[in-house]
Design a protein around this motif. Structure first.
Motif, PDB file in Angstrom:
ATOM      1  N   GLN A 152       0.862  -1.186   0.000  1.00  0.00           N
ATOM      2  CA  GLN A 152       0.000   0.000   0.000  1.00  0.00           C
ATOM      3  C   GLN A 152       0.896   1.233   0.000  1.00  0.00           C
ATOM      4  OE1 GLN A 152      -2.834  -0.427   3.248  1.00  0.00           O
ATOM      5  NE2 GLN A 152      -4.302  -1.209   1.758  1.00  0.00           N
ATOM      6  N   LYS A 180       0.878   5.326   0.142  1.00  0.00           N
ATOM      7  CA  LYS A 180       0.076   6.511   0.455  1.00  0.00           C
ATOM      8  C   LYS A 180       0.532   7.666  -0.414  1.00  0.00           C
ATOM      9  CE  LYS A 180      -1.571   9.363   4.280  1.00  0.00           C
ATOM     10  NZ  LYS A 180      -2.766   9.693   3.548  1.00  0.00           N
ATOM     11  N   LEU A 181      -0.366   8.135  -1.247  1.00  0.00           N
ATOM     12  CA  LEU A 181      -0.068   9.229  -2.164  1.00  0.00           C
ATOM     13  C   LEU A 181      -0.122  10.556  -1.421  1.00  0.00           C
ATOM     14  CD1 LEU A 181       0.536   9.807  -5.146  1.00  0.00           C
ATOM     15  CD2 LEU A 181      -1.910  10.040  -5.509  1.00  0.00           C
ATOM     16  N   GLU A 182       0.883  11.399  -1.644  1.00  0.00           N
ATOM     17  CA  GLU A 182       0.973  12.674  -0.943  1.00  0.00           C
ATOM     18  C   GLU A 182       0.570  13.867  -1.803  1.00  0.00           C
ATOM     19  OE1 GLU A 182       2.852  13.321   2.257  1.00  0.00           O
ATOM     20  OE2 GLU A 182       2.648  11.201   2.725  1.00  0.00           O
ATOM     21  N   THR A 207       8.651   2.314  -4.124  1.00  0.00           N
ATOM     22  CA  THR A 207       8.250   1.085  -3.436  1.00  0.00           C
ATOM     23  C   THR A 207       9.365   0.053  -3.393  1.00  0.00           C
ATOM     24  OG1 THR A 207       7.277   0.283  -5.499  1.00  0.00           O
ATOM     25  CG2 THR A 207       5.789   1.353  -3.926  1.00  0.00           C
ATOM     26  N   VAL A 217      -4.831   7.975  -6.668  1.00  0.00           N
ATOM     27  CA  VAL A 217      -5.472   7.203  -5.605  1.00  0.00           C
ATOM     28  C   VAL A 217      -6.502   6.251  -6.212  1.00  0.00           C
ATOM     29  CG1 VAL A 217      -6.999   7.357  -3.593  1.00  0.00           C
ATOM     30  CG2 VAL A 217      -5.091   8.956  -3.833  1.00  0.00           C
ATOM     31  N   VAL A 277      -2.559   2.146  -4.533  1.00  0.00           N
ATOM     32  CA  VAL A 277      -2.327   3.551  -4.198  1.00  0.00           C
ATOM     33  C   VAL A 277      -3.513   4.029  -3.361  1.00  0.00           C
ATOM     34  CG1 VAL A 277      -1.878   5.859  -5.097  1.00  0.00           C
ATOM     35  CG2 VAL A 277      -1.004   3.852  -6.311  1.00  0.00           C
ATOM     36  N   ILE A 278      -3.188   4.489  -2.163  1.00  0.00           N
ATOM     37  CA  ILE A 278      -4.241   4.957  -1.239  1.00  0.00           C
ATOM     38  C   ILE A 278      -4.065   6.415  -0.922  1.00  0.00           C
ATOM     39  CG2 ILE A 278      -4.652   2.682  -0.232  1.00  0.00           C
ATOM     40  CD1 ILE A 278      -2.902   3.541   2.133  1.00  0.00           C
TER      41      ILE A 278
END
Length: 68
Positions: free
Chosen positions: A3, A5-7, A20, A54, A67-68
């Motif tokens: 997973q 986390k997109l910023e 990753t 996302v 992508v969360i």
């Protein structure tokens, strides 16, 4: 499954593969994308500058990035 986390709004596919740890360099990332080894939401995609957002899922050699 990884997973990520997109910023921001998006991350380029090549940068995501590097972030990753699935590839060691940007050059390696470009090569695997060009060779059709990466699937974007279930479809092979050869775009090096693909914007991943996302909710997207990337499959590289059996490793899935969500992508969360």
């Amino acid at each position: 499954m990884i997973q990520f986390k997109l910023e921001g709004e998006f991350i380029p596919l090549i940068a995501l593969l590097k972030a990753t740890g699935l590839v060691q360099s940007g050059g390696e990332a470009q090569t695997v994308v060009e060779e059709g080894l990466v699937k974007y939401n279930g479809q092979v995609d050869n775009r090096k500058r693909l914007k991943v957002r996302v909710g997207d899922k990337i499959d590289f050699m059996g490793s899935i990035i969500e992508v969360i």
